[in-house]
Structure formats: structure tokens, C-alpha cells
Design a protein around this motif. Structure first.
Motif, PDB file in Angstrom:
ATOM      1  N   ARG A   1       0.835  -1.198   0.000  1.00  0.00           N
ATOM      2  CA  ARG A   1       0.000   0.000   0.000  1.00  0.00           C
ATOM      3  C   ARG A   1       0.874   1.253   0.000  1.00  0.00           C
ATOM      4  O   ARG A   1       2.050   1.214   0.312  1.00  0.00           O
ATOM      5  CB  ARG A   1      -0.894   0.009   1.245  1.00  0.00           C
TER       6      ARG A   1
ATOM      7  N   HIS B   1       1.994   8.054   2.012  1.00  0.00           N
ATOM      8  CA  HIS B   1       0.736   7.990   1.256  1.00  0.00           C
ATOM      9  C   HIS B   1       0.521   9.366   0.641  1.00  0.00           C
ATOM     10  O   HIS B   1       0.119  10.304   1.325  1.00  0.00           O
ATOM     11  CB  HIS B   1      -0.439   7.636   2.181  1.00  0.00           C
TER      12      HIS B   1
ATOM     13  N   THR C   1      -6.947  -0.692  -2.831  1.00  0.00           N
ATOM     14  CA  THR C   1      -6.297  -1.228  -1.632  1.00  0.00           C
ATOM     15  C   THR C   1      -7.289  -1.110  -0.477  1.00  0.00           C
ATOM     16  O   THR C   1      -8.385  -0.561  -0.635  1.00  0.00           O
ATOM     17  CB  THR C   1      -5.029  -0.431  -1.270  1.00  0.00           C
TER      18      THR C   1
ATOM     19  N   ASP D   1      -7.059   0.928   1.743  1.00  0.00           N
ATOM     20  CA  ASP D   1      -7.211   2.362   2.015  1.00  0.00           C
ATOM     21  C   ASP D   1      -8.330   2.965   1.174  1.00  0.00           C
ATOM     22  O   ASP D   1      -8.959   3.946   1.566  1.00  0.00           O
ATOM     23  CB  ASP D   1      -5.903   3.116   1.708  1.00  0.00           C
TER      24      ASP D   1
ATOM     25  N   THR E   1      -3.529  -4.111  -4.561  1.00  0.00           N
ATOM     26  CA  THR E   1      -2.846  -5.047  -3.665  1.00  0.00           C
ATOM     27  C   THR E   1      -3.607  -6.373  -3.685  1.00  0.00           C
ATOM     28  O   THR E   1      -4.445  -6.608  -4.550  1.00  0.00           O
ATOM     29  CB  THR E   1      -2.822  -4.486  -2.233  1.00  0.00           C
TER      30      THR E   1
END
Length: 723
Positions: free
Chosen positions: A424, A451, A508, A510, A536
Motif C-alpha cells: 500500500r 501515502h 487497496t 485504504d 494489492t
């Protein structure tokens, strides 16, 4: 009837306690009761005294009265046996296991309605930043004030303030309305001969009401779901309940859609994303037997089904079925035990079964059904390696020229591509090029992951996050911070630079954090609104996109790092699963695997498709090492916020290790993640022969020791995580 009751209360620090049953109260083993403990009132379950010994037995004259019995069906004997077995096998307090069965305390109350809240769409005149954040994050969702506050990451007072000014309104919800009944004849599919033979065998198992664990081993796209749906249909015809376990909450939404297409309505979902009222309604329907089909994450395994007729574990090889917090159980193995206690069949469905499951088939404990080919005209994709030593990407890039060319050709044909990287964020490490400072989590022995989408550095172990700094905190240098290595966001940036016209999606945990987000992603893929997916492991399983014809594995060597027992097996499973996303319709699929280790056994197995040879070699290596499933492991983790206390206790545990034939104890040593969530950690690894009852040995060993209250000693039987 006895006026004395043994009660397992929801306090893991205390064992079972005895209470007096007052006149007029009717309880039996399994009854859910309210019991006094000092000034408090705790939930508990009445248990058979002979199966749950108590260290605190007192005379009848000293017993306190039970306060109430819940007006819900008692927990059945099979579930009570499962709770006992799970607590014994995983060395967990029975109360901690019981808590998973009583996962909705509101379900024990009698009210039939509840008040929930939702946004009205009206913007209040005084819009503070917190109110704006709350309304934006709540969107069209509904829930209790506490739930909306958690969702919006604001205080309860902010939500109450919005209620007062008309930004949020109260809604009365009927929480005991009935669920629709699935129709086994709604849309009966046409199955291939192989599928029909497997389905008939599973249907017979359900009709016979006999415990039979069966591995449904089918290549990706072979129609395993359609096959086991026929067994579900038989359970529905028998008016018995079915539980389907999925490894990820994000997979729930595609599954619900497929179920609806087959049976005309959705099953009951059980996962962490449910509102309190939804959880209550589902729990009561499951306990009463009204809920005929439940689909859920691993915690759904401990719910009080009234009459289970079938258990399905989909993607049964998935490591996320292993619980890493609290009770360290493995849902796949506990599902088989629940089937045994309930006397019902258990189906383990997988395209890449775990070596442990394969060994159970080899010894004859599990039956096996194979689906060797894809359904209909779909064929397995071609797989080509890209040797990154011979064909490296351009400087500053991560995608090799052959993969870029294949993506270009795919886009020109108006087909979709998927790039897989199980990492990630933007980059796994950020450092200063001037002084070498690395950003490390203050609570864990782990690097902070950048990120860029959220402009934050985050720890993927404890959740700590902080804004990405503009200057180095060590040398105060400006513009000196560099990102090292790729994450999916960095690959997405490269894709945007290479193919500026293409529509790209990053998938992902997230970005897909709820079933609704997963449904939105599926809709966009099916509508052709996405050209390239960068994702992912979340995209490696369960999804079916006929127009997705190209899969590129960005870093196939990533999972081989770290010396994990299952590293090669897990790498094989993940890449085989993500390869299975390609060419699931009429169009042929192609898979490119970027690797520095093209000659490695696992890579050769993926390229040639010779899974049997790979698994045979892996199994032989495990056998030689006495590793699971031929031997047994148990991890003992000692942790404390005080490093000296953790160190001394770990040494005490190590010094006290018993000398038992067929058992070795390694350590203590600092854990690879030597600090996690602010706690210093030491590990010991117990390695034993298969025949040894290692739980009894560990129970006796740790039971003689005393350690400070600020030290936590946890045991993980059959560990999957070696960090």
C-alpha cells in the motif's frame, strides 16, 4: 430442577462462577443470563458444571441470585462444545471465546424499534470545520449517534449539535422486521458435466446431514461458487441454515450480487461494517433459525445458529482467516470443528489450497472434488516471466518495457489491465538524501509508509499517521526527502505518465474500506469506466471481470522476503490468484511476472503451471523440517511498555521451559517487530512433534510462573505471523 447454576461470565480474568436461580426463573445450559459481580451486572451463559470446573465453589448459603434471563434461544450444545474446544486448543480464556458468540448485546433486549440518525441534506447556517467534516463523511449513511461520530471522526457532541440545527434528523427503525427467504429455484444455472458431478456430490452430503469436510479444488474461473450454491440450495430446501465465510469484507458485495442473481434475494451479511441495529436484527434472526443463509467474515463462525446444515469456507487458503488479535484462532480449522459438532458438511473452496488442507486430503480425513477447467469458453491465461536483470525498467521507473508494450496493446483493444503490487501507499521508506534520516514509527519498529493521496506518513502496524514534512527533522534540509521503493500509488503515478488518457483506479484497503466502496469499484469495472487497476492482494480474489485480459505482477519477489515458513507457498497462491483475474470471459488472458529470480522454484511453477510439482517439493521440505502440517509450532510473545520487564519475563519463561521429548524451545529473542504499538516484544518459538499435546505442556509450564501485571504473555498456537 436445581436452584444452583454454573455461569461463564464475560470476564476473561475470572473463571466460571456459581449463582442461585431464584424462584420463577427458568434456566438451562446455554441460557443467557445477567449475573451480579460486586456492584456490576455482567452477561453470562449457564454451563454444565462438569464441563466447566470452577476454582471458586462456595456453599449454597453464599450464592447470589441471578438477576435476569434473556428472552432469546439458549446457545446450543454444539456451539458450547465449540467454545470449549477453541478455548482449549488456542489456550484462550473461555469467556473471550464466548464474547464472540454474544457479539450483539442489544439483541438480548426486548425493544423492537430503535432511533437512528441520518443527514437531511440541509446545510446548517453555522458550519464549523468539524460539522462540515461530519456531513461530508456521513454522506447517505445512517446509524446511532455514536456510530456516526466514529464514522466522521468527531465527538458525539458535534453530531448532537447537527441534530439541533437540522443538519441531521432522527429516524425510527423497525429492528425485528423479517428477512426475505432465498428461493432455490429462482435461477437454476446450467452446469458443465464436471460442475454437475461435483454439485451432486455436495448436495448429497447436505441431504444426508452428515459431517463431511470436502475440499472443492478448482482453478480460478472454474465456477466453484456456482457449484457450492447447489449445496446451499439443498440446505434451503431442507429449511436448514448455511454459513458462508469470506476472508475479506470487500468481497462481501460481489458475493451478495451473485447470491441475489441465483436465489432472488440477498443473504444476511455479518461483518465489522454493520450498524448496531443491523447487527441486532441479524443476530436474532440467526438465533431463531429465520436466517437461512449468512455470509460473513471469520467472526460469523461463532454466532448461535439454531440448525446449521452447511458451512462453506470460500478462498479457504487465505491467511486472513487467521485471527491475530485476542483469540488467535484460524477460522478454516474452527469451521471444520463446528461442522463436526453440528454434524453438517463443511466445504473448503480454493483454487490454491493450503498444504495443511492438501495433507488432510492425502491422509483421507477430507474428501476432494476437482474442477480442472474454466467454465464455458474461457481458458487459463498464458504466463510469461520478465527477467528484470535482463530487461530492467528505465531509470526511475518500475515497469519493464515488455509489460509497458503489453499494456499499450491491451488498451488499444479497449480491454482492461491489472497491475498487482502487494504494498500500500506511495513508497515503503522515506529518507533524507543529505543526512540519511529514515522516518520510523514512534510506536513500532517499522518504517513509516508515505501515502501521497492523503499527504501523510502512516504506520501499517499500529495506524499512527502524521503529515508528510517539508523539511528533514534531523538536518532541517529542504527538498531533501526521497521516496525509496514503489507502492501502488507510485505505480499509479507511473501509469498516469505512460498512459495519460487511461482511466486508472487504485484498489487497496485504504480505498476499498467498505462493501459499498467495493460495489462502486465493481460497477465502474463492469461499465468500462476503468482501464487500468493498480491494486494489492484485495484484487487477487473473488472478482470476475470478463474484459480484464492483462495482469502484470510488478514485484513477484516481494513475498519471498522475511524467512517466513509459508513465504513460497503464499507467493505462489497470491500470484496464481491474481493471474486468475485475466481472461475470465471469451477473450484470452495474458500474465506477465516481473522478477529478479526467474529460476526460483516458485517462479518456474507459476510459469509452467506445474502446481503439483511445486506443492510436492514444498510438502517434502516441510516434512524434512518437521514443520506444519507434519510438526507443530506455538509462539509465545512477551510484551510490555517497560523494556526491562519484558526482557526479564521473557528470560524467566525461557529458563523455565520444560524438557519434553519431541519438543524444542527457541529463544527468547527480540521479535522482528521488536516494538509494536508502544510495547517492547520478545518471542519464543515452540517446535513439537505432531503427536505431542503441546497445549497441555504450555498450560502447565506458564501456569507455574508469575510475572508483573504490566507484562502481557500471549500464546499463538499454529502461528501464521512470525513478526
Amino acid at each position: 430442577m436445581s436452584s444452583r447454576a454454573r455461569v461463564l461470565i464475560l470476564n476473561a480474568a475470572l473463571g466460571p462462577l456459581d449463582y442461585r436461580v431464584p424462584a420463577g426463573m427458568d434456566v438451562a445450559p446455554g441460557s443467557i443470563v445477567v449475573a451480579p459481580l460486586g456492584p456490576r451486572q455482567l452477561l453470562g451463559v449457564v454451563w454444565e458444571a462438569e464441563r466447566m470446573p470452577s476454582d471458586a465453589e462456595v456453599g449454597d448459603n453464599r450464592l447470589r441470585n441471578l438477576l435476569a434471563a434473556a428472552d432469546v434461544p439458549p446457545l446450543g450444545a454444539p456451539l458450547r462444545r465449540l467454545i470449549e474446544w477453541t478455548a482449549d486448543y488456542y489456550l484462550a480464556p473461555p469467556a473471550s471465546v464466548l464474547r464472540m458468540s454474544l457479539a450483539s448485546t442489544s439483541a438480548l433486549e426486548g425493544a423492537r424499534t430503535a432511533t437512528e440518525y441520518r443527514a437531511t441534506g440541509t446545510i446548517p447556517p453555522r458550519l464549523t470545520p468539524q460539522r462540515e467534516q461530519a456531513l461530508e463523511r456521513i454522506g447517505d449513511r445512517q446509524g446511532l449517534i455514536r456510530e456516526l461520530a466514529q464514522l466522521a471522526e468527531v465527538s458525539d457532541a458535534v453530531i448532537r449539535g447537527l441534530v439541533k440545527v437540522g443538519g441531521i434528523e432522527a429516524v425510527e427503525v423497525d429492528i425485528d422486521s423479517t428477512y426475505p427467504v432465498p428461493d432455490p429455484l429462482h435461477h437454476v444455472p446450467v452446469l458443465s458435466p464436471d460442475q454437475r458431478a461435483a454439485a451432486d456430490s455436495l448436495v448429497k452430503g447436505v441431504a444426508d446431514h452428515i459431517f463431511t469436510p470436502t475440499l472443492l479444488d478448482g482453478v480460478t474461473g472454474s465456477g466453484k461458487t456456482e457449484v457450492y450454491f447447489e449445496a446451499v440450495a439443498q440446505a434451503i430446501r431442507d429449511s436448514r441454515q448455511t454459513l458462508v465465510l469470506l476472508p475479506e469484507i470487500a468481497l462481501t458485495e460481489p458475493f451478495l450480487k451473485r447470491f441475489h442473481d441465483r436465489f432472488g434475494c440477498e443473504p444476511i451479511a455479518w461483518h465489522s461494517g454493520l450498524r448496531s441495529t443491523q447487527r441486532r436484527r441479524a443476530w436474532r434472526a440467526i438465533a431463531s433459525g429465520e436466517a437461512l443463509v449468512t455470509v460473513g467474515a471469520r467472526s460469523a463462525l461463532f454466532l448461535p445458529y439454531r440448525d446449521l446444515g452447511l458451512i462453506v469456507v470460500d478462498e479457504a487458503h487465505e491467511t486472513s482467516f487467521k485471527q491475530e488479535e485476542g483469540v488467535h484462532y484460524h477460522a478454516r480449522d474452527v469451521a471444520v470443528m463446528r461442522g463436526k459438532f453440528e454434524g453438517c458438511p463443511v466445504i473448503l473452496a480454493s483454487a490454491t489450497p493450503a498444504i495443511e488442507t492438501r495433507q488432510q486430503v492425502a491422509t483421507g480425513r477430507y474428501a476432494e472434488l476437482k474442477l480442472p477447467g474454466r467454465f464455458g469458453v474461457a481458458e487459463m491465461p498464458t504466463i510469461e516471466p520478465i527477467d528484470l536483470i535482463k530487461e530492467p525498467p528505465e531509470r526511475g521507473r518500475w515497469l519493464a518495457p515488455p509489460l509497458v508494450q503489453a499494456m499499450q496493446a491491451t488498451l488499444e483493444k479497449r480491454e482492461q489491465a491489472l497491475l498487482f503490487l502487494n504494498r500500500r501507499g506511495y513508497a515503503p521508506l522515506t529518507l533524507c538524501r543529505t543526512c540519511g534520516h529514515r522516518f520510523q514509527c514512534p510506536n513500532c519498529t517499522a518504517w513509516m509508509v508515505e501515502h501521497r493521496l492523503t499527504r501523510r506518513l502512516a504506520c501499517h502496524h499500529c495506524g499512527h499517521a502524521e503529515p508528510t514534512p517539508r523539511v528533514c527533522p534531523e538536518c532541517q534540509g529542504e527538498d531533501t526527502l526521497v521516496a525509496c521503493g514503489p507502492g501502488v500509488e507510485r505505480i499509479a503515478d507511473e501509469v498516469a505518465a505512460l498512459f495519460p488518457e487511461a482511466k486508472t483506479a487504485v484498489v487497496t484497503s485504504d480505498t476499498i474500506w467498505s462493501p459499498a466502496k467495493a460495489a462502486e469499484f465493481v460497477d465502474r469495472m463492469e461499465a468500462g469506466d476503468i482501464d487500468i487497476v493498480v491494486g494489492t492482494q484485495l484484487v487477487t480474489k473473488g472478482y470476475h471481470f470478463p474484459n480484464l485480459t492483462l495482469v502484470g505482477v510488478v514485484d513477484a519477489d516481494l513475498g519471498l522476503d522475511g524467512g517466513d515458513l509459508r513465504a513460497a507457498e503464499r507467493t505462489f497462491q497470491q500470484i496464481r490468484q491474481v493471474s486468475g483475474r485475466a481472461g475470465r470471459g471469451e477473450k484470452p488472458g495474458h500474465v506477465y511476472i516481473q522478477t529478479h529470480s526467474a529460476a526460483a522454484q516458485v517462479m518456474q511453477a507459476l510459469i509452467t503451471g506445474d502446481a503439483d510439482a511445486f506443492y510436492a517439493a514444498e510438502t517434502e521440505a516441510r516434512k524434512d523440517a518437521g514443520a506444519p502440517p507434519f510438526g507443530r509450532y506455538a509462539a509465545i510473545v512477551v510484551s510490555s511498555e517497560d523494556q526491562r520487564c519484558a526482557h526479564d519475563t521473557a528470560n524467566l519463561v525461557g529458563r523455565s521451559a520444560p524438557q519434553v521429548e519431541g519438543m524444542h524451545v527457541y529463544g527468547p529473542a527480540p521479535a522482528p517487530l521488536a516494538m509494536l504499538r508502544g510495547r517492547h516484544r520478545y518471542r519464543l518459538l515452540v517446535h513439537a512433534k505432531r503427536a505431542l499435546d503441546v497445549q497441555d505442556v504450555i498450560r502447565a509450564w506458564l501456569g507455574t510462573l508469575d510475572w508483573p501485571s504490566k507484562v502481557r504473555v500471549t500464546v499463538d498456537v499454529d502461528p501464521y505471523n512470525f513478526l
